[in-house]
Design an enzyme around this catalytic site. Sequence first.
Site, PDB file in Angstrom:
ATOM      1  N   GLU A  55      22.202   1.443   5.658  1.00 20.69           N
ATOM      2  CA  GLU A  55      20.927   0.793   5.348  1.00 20.69           C
ATOM      3  C   GLU A  55      20.317   1.414   4.086  1.00 20.69           C
ATOM      4  OE1 GLU A  55      21.832   2.226   8.141  1.00 20.69           O
ATOM      5  OE2 GLU A  55      20.415   3.698   8.871  1.00 20.69           O
ATOM      6  N   ASN A  97      17.596   5.666  13.319  1.00 17.88           N
ATOM      7  CA  ASN A  97      18.796   5.135  12.664  1.00 17.88           C
ATOM      8  C   ASN A  97      18.738   3.620  12.701  1.00 17.88           C
ATOM      9  OD1 ASN A  97      21.341   4.897  11.496  1.00 17.88           O
ATOM     10  ND2 ASN A  97      22.364   4.936  13.482  1.00 17.88           N
ATOM     11  N   GLU A 101      23.781   6.557   5.313  1.00 13.00           N
ATOM     12  CA  GLU A 101      23.388   5.376   6.083  1.00 13.00           C
ATOM     13  C   GLU A 101      23.695   4.093   5.308  1.00 13.00           C
ATOM     14  OE1 GLU A 101      22.769   5.585   9.068  1.00 13.00           O
ATOM     15  OE2 GLU A 101      22.286   7.708   9.301  1.00 13.00           O
ATOM     16  N   ASP A 106       0.830  -1.213   0.000  1.00 14.59           N
ATOM     17  CA  ASP A 106       0.000   0.000   0.000  1.00 14.59           C
ATOM     18  C   ASP A 106       0.862   1.260   0.000  1.00 14.59           C
ATOM     19  OD1 ASP A 106      -2.226  -1.780   0.394  1.00 14.59           O
ATOM     20  OD2 ASP A 106      -1.844  -1.748   2.557  1.00 14.59           O
ATOM     21  N   GLU A 117     -11.961   0.039  -3.012  1.00 16.56           N
ATOM     22  CA  GLU A 117     -11.215   0.677  -1.929  1.00 16.56           C
ATOM     23  C   GLU A 117     -10.139   1.575  -2.539  1.00 16.56           C
ATOM     24  OE1 GLU A 117      -9.470  -2.652   0.071  1.00 16.56           O
ATOM     25  OE2 GLU A 117      -8.274  -3.237  -1.644  1.00 16.56           O
ATOM     26  N   ASN A 135      -5.933  -7.792  -4.721  1.00 13.34           N
ATOM     27  CA  ASN A 135      -6.250  -6.375  -4.869  1.00 13.34           C
ATOM     28  C   ASN A 135      -4.983  -5.539  -4.744  1.00 13.34           C
ATOM     29  OD1 ASN A 135      -6.143  -7.263  -2.267  1.00 13.34           O
ATOM     30  ND2 ASN A 135      -7.580  -5.767  -1.476  1.00 13.34           N
ATOM     31  N   ASP A 155      26.741   0.681  10.289  1.00 16.91           N
ATOM     32  CA  ASP A 155      25.850   1.821  10.502  1.00 16.91           C
ATOM     33  C   ASP A 155      25.911   2.793   9.327  1.00 16.91           C
ATOM     34  OD1 ASP A 155      24.435   4.014  11.378  1.00 16.91           O
ATOM     35  OD2 ASP A 155      25.473   4.205  13.289  1.00 16.91           O
TER      36      ASP A 155
HETATM   37 CA   LIG Z   1      22.677   3.663   9.985  1.00 21.37          CA
END
Ligand SMILES: [Ca+2]
Length: 806
Positions: free
Chosen positions: A578, A604, A576, A231, A429, A504, A700
């Site tokens: 990530e 973070n 970052e 969604d 919807e 859907n 990190d």
């Molecule tokens: Ca990080």
Amino acid sequence: MEQRMRRATRGRVAALATVGLLLAAGFGAGAAPVQAADTNLVVNGGFEDGLANWFVNNGNASDGAQLSATSDAYAGANAALVTSRTTTGSGPMQDLSGKVQAGQAYTLTARIKYENANGPATKQFFATMHYGGGTYTNLVSVTATKGQWAQFNGTFTIPATQTVSTARLFFETPWTATPSTDPDLHLMDFTLDDVSVVGAAPPAPASKTIEVVGKLPGEHNPLIGHKFGADGFGLVHDGRVYMYMTNDTQGYAPNPATGVSPGINYGDINQITVISSADLVNWTDHGEIQVAGPNGVAPFTANSWAPGITKKMVNGVEKFFLYYANGGGSSNVITGASPLGPWTSERTSTLIDGRTPGAENVAWKFDPAPFVDDDGQPYLYFGGGPASTSMPPAERFNNPKNIRAIELDDTMVATQGTAAVVDAPVAFEAGHVFKRQGKYYLSYSSHFGGNDFGGSQQPLPGYPGGGQIGYLISDNPMSWPKETYAGVLFPNQSQFFGAGTGGNNHQSVFEFEGRHYFTYHAPTLNKRINGNTTQGYRSPHIQELAFNPDGTIQQVVGTYAGVNQVRDFDPYRVFEAETFGWSKGVATTKVDGGSAQFGGAAPNLAVRDIDNGDWTALSSVNFGDNGARSVTAKVRALAAGGQIQVRLGSATGPVVGTAAVDTPVGQWAEVTAELAGVSGVHDVYFTYTGPAGVDLFEIDTWAFQAATLELPVTLTASARCVGGRVYVAVQARNDHGAPVGIALETAYGERSFAAVAPGANAYQSFNTRAVSVPAGSATVRVTGAIGGQDVTTVRTVQHPAGTCGG
Ligand SMILES: [Ca+2]
Ligand SMILES: [Ca+2]
Ligand SMILES: [Ca+2]
């Protein structure tokens, strides 16, 4: 073998912890011996930590039951008192999800007391488990005598077929529909103490890490391969696109043996997943917002599906308003100080429900999508589900009138006026509005027919088929008659992604740097994990949206290729870890302390579950002509012997740098890889190696360092005798493509030249006024600009000794 040994170790740790818990719960060392495998699953069952781990099961949203600590305890200093009950189901509750297991037997004990003056002489109480949805099971009962502590003491076995992904234990009085007719009999206050549920230790949480490559290198859909998200709703802010998604990963629980998860259970979902990108290919994982549930931002809501977000200046402050479906029954909103929070709830009750004017006949008061018009007026679109049975069957099918448009007031957290019907053909919807060139576009998801929509019916000519995204075009954001219907803008995703990807959909449209984009979902990552037998775990996709000259939309084709990368990735900053274009075998986890890239108030995450052979990658990283000198990672070593390799082009591409993660285990530290020959634009792969079978480290952040910029210059120096004196001559040729300043410095004088043209020389012959000089050096200082950046390069050149005569 490695795996089994690790699990056995974990089991013993858990068993030792058990003894501590039992002692804390009041089971003396001399009590009946408890088998080592058994454990008390209830935390703070004696309420000696006050109400920690407990909350009140309100029974329903209108129940005002309160839970408080009382010194009127059966044992110790505290017990819990429930007051102000208006439904029989309200009472102290603790979440045992993830702890109790189907097919296991448990012993439940607890003490309970009631003593209100007008109450009956005796009263039955239940310990009950709520397994989610409407599934409640009475576990153990006791009949208490007024004013005396009664003891629950019984066993219960959870049926092998029971789904236990949600399992909440609570205490209540026997159910009756209208307890208000005799509150003394049904709604007395009661006190609870010394609760325990003893049985098999909780299973070690199974790994949720997605081991397959879920987003293939070179492809841009799904957006991420390491978690799910459904969604999706796009928000553009400050040069980035933020995607807010139903957290489909929350209930994902692959069986450790088979790798297959039970089918998705929407009732488990009370978090919203957020990712963002400046280029639409490399996405940063911002983790989950705990929106609903007892520990949520809005604890009076239970679920957080289908988010919609917008921003608006309120009293001079820019705020972000995140709307979501609290199941099918209501919609709600929380407020963010930024796209990444922090989040607060300005309301203490839901925003849209059956009492909202104009929403009375909407079956599912969910899927709220905000839209702020150019004049600042905000609107909310919501609703869906079965058509009213008051309409003829063909109308129920073709024009179910189940979506609504309503104005929000200036606070953005309240509606004003009456909701207007959106007469979207075959609507199910997911109403969503955007504006382009003065026209309003409302897109929505169509239904699949069936009894909710008039039974066996046919769509009118041109109307959508099942599970498609249709749209309307209107001149008025509150006026959507069926005549504004403009067609299907996206067929069902299974048409593009094949078996196992149907169902859907739920879409949004955003405009980013002059182009329109269409977001939708498809269980394509689920399909890569499990083949065509998918379990309903959905992934976010984006395609570009194109328009015809008359303003209608060109039907979108779903592709794994997705959209073009909007810009190259800038590596010369702290970003970052990530952030992935692609990844294999890793997961992410929240870490304390705020984000180095997005600020201290932003969440973070770190990359975790890094095993030998895992990798993460960034798409189209621009190192510039001058290139990178090194890359630094902030890492936490978890084992000795881990390494990070930096590769170009693919996970098996050439290694251009290596960093040993030889920092102290368990501590965050920085490691650096020196890089050789990295310039221009490349996909960059960080590949991870080390001992097999252990998590190697967490990461990190990354930061690349640019190579030092040098202005190219060719230097020569000589010494010769002229007129009985030695002259030292220094020459510097400008090899740069633009004019530079050059300063020549010797022991015998100096001279500066401004704007030396490309290829031209700065030349000076310095009179030493001596008949003989030793060899020495001259310093040449070159100043100019490279790529708009001011650069000074300092070089030295040796000149020989010089002498006149013999
Ligand atoms: Ca990080
Ligand atoms: Ca106690
Ligand atoms: Ca892994």
